[in-house]
Motif scaffolding. Structure first.
Motif, mmCIF file in Angstrom:
data_model
loop_
_atom_site.group_PDB
_atom_site.id
_atom_site.type_symbol
_atom_site.label_atom_id
_atom_site.label_comp_id
_atom_site.label_asym_id
_atom_site.label_seq_id
_atom_site.Cartn_x
_atom_site.Cartn_y
_atom_site.Cartn_z
ATOM 1 N N ALA A 1 0.817 -1.225 0.000
ATOM 2 C CA ALA A 1 0.000 0.000 0.000
ATOM 3 C C ALA A 1 0.840 1.259 0.000
ATOM 4 O O ALA A 1 0.361 2.330 0.379
ATOM 5 N N SER A 2 2.103 1.175 -0.442
ATOM 6 C CA SER A 2 2.942 2.376 -0.442
ATOM 7 C C SER A 2 2.532 3.351 -1.543
ATOM 8 O O SER A 2 2.751 4.555 -1.407
ATOM 9 N N GLY A 3 1.943 2.845 -2.638
ATOM 10 C CA GLY A 3 1.504 3.738 -3.720
ATOM 11 C C GLY A 3 0.488 4.774 -3.255
ATOM 12 O O GLY A 3 0.691 5.978 -3.429
ATOM 13 N N PRO A 4 -0.623 4.329 -2.654
ATOM 14 C CA PRO A 4 -1.610 5.301 -2.153
ATOM 15 C C PRO A 4 -1.043 6.245 -1.101
ATOM 16 O O PRO A 4 -1.402 7.423 -1.057
ATOM 17 N N THR A 5 -0.157 5.750 -0.230
ATOM 18 C CA THR A 5 0.405 6.642 0.784
ATOM 19 C C THR A 5 1.342 7.665 0.155
ATOM 20 O O THR A 5 1.434 8.796 0.629
ATOM 21 N N ASN A 6 2.038 7.287 -0.921
ATOM 22 C CA ASN A 6 2.827 8.271 -1.659
ATOM 23 C C ASN A 6 1.930 9.404 -2.145
ATOM 24 O O ASN A 6 2.274 10.586 -2.052
ATOM 25 N N SER A 7 0.786 9.037 -2.688
ATOM 26 C CA SER A 7 -0.151 10.034 -3.211
ATOM 27 C C SER A 7 -0.673 10.934 -2.102
ATOM 28 O O SER A 7 -0.847 12.142 -2.288
ATOM 29 N N MET A 8 -0.918 10.358 -0.932
ATOM 30 C CA MET A 8 -1.428 11.155 0.181
ATOM 31 C C MET A 8 -0.382 12.142 0.674
ATOM 32 O O MET A 8 -0.685 13.298 0.979
ATOM 33 N N ARG A 9 0.866 11.697 0.751
ATOM 34 C CA ARG A 9 1.937 12.617 1.140
ATOM 35 C C ARG A 9 2.134 13.689 0.075
ATOM 36 O O ARG A 9 2.393 14.857 0.386
ATOM 37 N N GLY A 10 2.003 13.286 -1.193
ATOM 38 C CA GLY A 10 2.089 14.268 -2.271
ATOM 39 C C GLY A 10 0.960 15.272 -2.207
ATOM 40 O O GLY A 10 1.157 16.470 -2.452
ATOM 41 N N ALA A 11 -0.238 14.803 -1.855
ATOM 42 C CA ALA A 11 -1.389 15.705 -1.720
ATOM 43 C C ALA A 11 -1.164 16.715 -0.607
ATOM 44 O O ALA A 11 -1.481 17.906 -0.746
#
Length: 518
Positions: free
Chosen positions: A250-260
Motif C-alpha cells: 500500500a505504499s503507492g496510495p500513501t505516496n499520493s497522500m503525502r504528495g497531496a
C-alpha cells in the motif's frame, strides 16, 4: 535537496525531479509489462529534459507494487518454513490455517509447532523446547528452505523465545533469512504470524527487486543512493526494505497522500487518489496517512501490523463500463488504455471516454465519442459521482463536511461539488502526486511494544530511543530526527505498571550527494 521520485502504478509509471520544494520536471509514461523498462524510460526522459538539473542528486525514491502484486498473483514467492512457539496452546490451528488455499499452496509451507511462549502477563507458558527447534532447523535445512518465519505466543510482550529460536536456526542454517514476528506485528497470534510468513515468502523477491532497480538506475548513469517507499508515507534504504517487504504494501496510495499534503499545504483532510485502475480514499492526520487500527487483508490473508487506513475502489481512468448493463468496473484496461479506450481508437468504453464526451477533460480524439448518447453519458457520470460520494461517507469519522484533496491521473472524474464535502481542492501536478510524495518523503522509525517495570515517562522515552535507532538504521540523519506521534495504553492485567507504547519518529536522509555518471 535534489531528488528523483518514481512511483510504479498499475497503469502509469510517474517520475519527478525536485529541488527542495520546487518541481523541476515531471514525466508520466505507461507502465510496461516488465516494469523495469518503464522505470528506465521515465528516468531517461527526465535526464534528457533536465540534463543539468539532474546532476548532484541526493537520492532516488521509488514506490513499487512488486510485493503486493506477488501476493495477489500467487507468484514469485519463496517456500516458507513456519515455526510457531506456543504449544500446548493453539494446537488446533496450524500456521496459515486461514490463508486462501491457492496462496498456501504457492508457498508450500513446512510447519512446526513447538512448546514455549509466554502468558498474557509475561510468565513463561512452558519452557522453550530447544531440541524441537534444533530438529526443525535440520528438517528445514534438508528441505532446502531458507525463508523462515518464527512466531511465539505474546512475543511483543517478551521476545526471548523468538530470539533464542533464531539463534538455534542460524547455527544449523547460517544462510537462513529469518523473520521474527515481534518486529512486525501486534498482539494477535494468527494475524501476527500471517504477516511474518508473508514477509518471509517475499524476502528473496525483495532482494531481486532492489538489485533490478539498482541496475535500472545504473543503466541511465545514476549512482545515487536509493530508497523504497513504505506504507506510512516515509522511505527506507532499499537494502533495509528488502528485508521487510511487507512494509511496502500500500505504499503507492500513501505516496499520493503525502504528495497531496505537499501540494495543497494541508495536514488534515481526506484525499482521493484516482489512478488508471483504482481509486484510493484515505485521511491525512498531521500530514501523514491515518493508520488502520483493525485487521487488514492482503491477498486474502488477515494481518495486523502497520498499514494505512484506506478504502480502495474499482474506479479509475481505465475502468470499463459495460454498455449493455451500465455497470461501472471493477475491471480496467489498465496500462492498455492507449490501445483499448474509444478516444484512442479502441473498442472498449471506459470512464475516460465518458469524461471526454462530457467535456470534463481533453484526452485523445474527442470525435471518437461524439456518437455516445448525451443521456447515457450523464447517467454514467452520475453513477461515478455516487461511487465517490459513498466512498467519502464510508471513510468519515464524524458527520460533518470535510475538505477533500483530489490527486491522480484520473482526478477529472471527481466533480467540484460532492455531498458531505466542504470543498474539493485541486492542486498543480496532481497527476504525479504519487511520485512527488515519494520524492519528498522522510525516513521513519517506529516501535509498537509493551514495556513493564518502567514509569510512563521512562517507557515513552525508551520507545522513542528504539524508534530513533530504527530510523538511523533506515538511513535518517540522527540530528534531524523528531517525534511525530506517541501514545501509551496502560495494560491493567499485566504486572509492573505495564503499558503498550507506540512511537514514530521521522528525519531527513543522511546520504551524501552522488553525481550522475556521464
Amino acid at each position: 535537496m535534489k531528488r528523483i521520485g518514481i512511483d510504479v502504478g498499475g497503469t502509469n509509471t510517474d517520475a519527478v525531479l525536485i529541488d527542495s520544494t520546487t518541481v523541476l520536471g515531471a514525466v508520466k509514461s505507461p507502465t510496461t509489462a516488465d516494469v523495469m523498462s518503464g522505470v528506465v524510460k521515465s528516468i531517461e526522459h527526465l535526464v534528457q529534459s533536465h540534463a543539468d538539473a539532474v546532476h548532484d542528486l541526493d537520492a532516488v525514491m521509488i514506490g513499487t507494487t512488486h510485493f503486493t502484486n506477488a501476493v495477489v498473483e500467487r507468484a514469485r514467492l519463496d517456500r516458507v518454513a513456519a515455526i510457531r512457539i506456543a504449544m500446548p496452546a493453539s494446537a488446533s490451528l496450524l500456521p496459515m490455517v486461514d490463508w486462501p488455499a491457492d496462496l498456501r499452496e504457492a508457498v508450500n509451507p513446512l510447519r512446526f509447532m513447538v512448546e514455549g511462549g509466554h502468558e498474557y502477563d509475561g510468565r513463561p507458558l512452558v519452557p522453550l523446547d530447544k531440541d524441537a527447534i534444533q530438529d526443525a532447523a535440520m528438517q528445514i535445512r534438508d528441505a532446502g528452505i531458507t525463508a523462515v518465519g518464527i512466531t511465539a505466543l505474546f512475543s511483543p510482550l517478551t521476545a526471548e523465545c523468538e530470539l533464542e529460536a533464531a539463534e538455534i536456526v542460524t547455527s544449523v542454517l547460517p544462510e537462513a533469512r529469518i523473520t521474527l514476528s515481534h518486529r512486525l506485528g501486534r498482539i494477535g497470534l494468527l494475524e501476527r504470524e500471517n504477516v511474518t510468513l508473508l514477509n518471509a515468502s517475499l524476502q528473496s523477491l525483495g532482494k531481486k527487486t532492489v538489485d533490478a532497480f539498482r541496475s535500472a538506475l545504473a543503466s541511465v548513469g545514476i549512482r545515487a543512493p536509493f530508497y523504497l517507499t513504505q506504507n506510512d508515507g516515509t522511505v527506507v534504504l532499499a537494502e533495509v526494505a528488502a528485508a521487510n517487504p511487507v512494509y511496502s504494501f500500500a505504499s503507492g496510495p500513501t505516496n499520493s497522500m503525502r504528495g497531496a499534503a505537499f501540494l495543497s499545504g494541508r495536514d488534515e483532510g481526506m484525499v482521493i487518489d484516482v489512478g488508471g485502475t483504482t481509486s484510493d480514499i484515505g485521511y491525512l492526520v498531521n500530514g501523514f496517512p491515518r493508520e488502520a487500527n483493525n485487521i487488514v487483508e492482503v491477498g486474502g490473508v488477515r494481518t495486523l501490523f502497520r498499514m494505512p487506513d484506506l478504502l480502495p475502489m474499482g474506479l479509475g481512468g481505465g475502468t470499463i463500463i459495460d454498455p449493455n448493463t451500465g455497470k461501472i468496473g471493477p475491471r480496467s484496461v489498465g496500462y492498455r488504455i492507449t490501445e483499448e479506450a474509444l478516444v484512442f481508437g479502441g473498442s472498449t468504453l471506459t470512464t475516460t471516454d465518458i469524461a471526454v464526451a462530457a467535456g470534463l477533460v481533453e484526452i485523445g480524439d474527442k470525435d471518437r465519442v461524439r456518437h455516445l448518447d448525451r443521456a447515457l453519458v450523464a447517467k454514467h457520470l452520475a453513477g461515478i459521482h455516487a461511487m465517490i460520494e459513498d466512498g467519502v461517507d464510508r471513510m468519515k469519522t464524524s458527520a460533518g463536511d470535510t475538505p477533500v484533496i483530489v490527486v491522480g491521473g484520473g482526478a477529472f472524474l471527481v466533480p467540484d461539488q460532492l455531498e458531505g464535502v466542504s470543498e474539493v481542492i485541486r492542486v498543480p501536478h496532481a497527476g504525479v502526486a504519487n511520485a512527488l510524495g515519494a520524492a519528498m518523503a522522510q525516513v521513519s522509525g517506529e516501535v509498537d511494544q509493551v514495556f513493564s517495570g518502567l514509569t510512563r515517562d521512562a517507557a515513552i522515552a525508551a520507545a522513542q530511543e528504539i524508534a530513533t535507532s530504527r530510523a538511523v538504521e533506515a538511513g535518517a540523519d540522527p540530528k534531524s530526527i523528531s517525534l511525530v506521534d506517541a501514545e501509551d495504553i496502560p495494560i491493567a492485567y499485566l504486572p509492573g505498571d505495564a503499558r503498550r507504547v507506540r512511537a514514530r519518529v521521522v528525519g531527513t536522509i543522511s546520504r551524501p550527494r552522488v553525481r550522475l555518471v556521464a
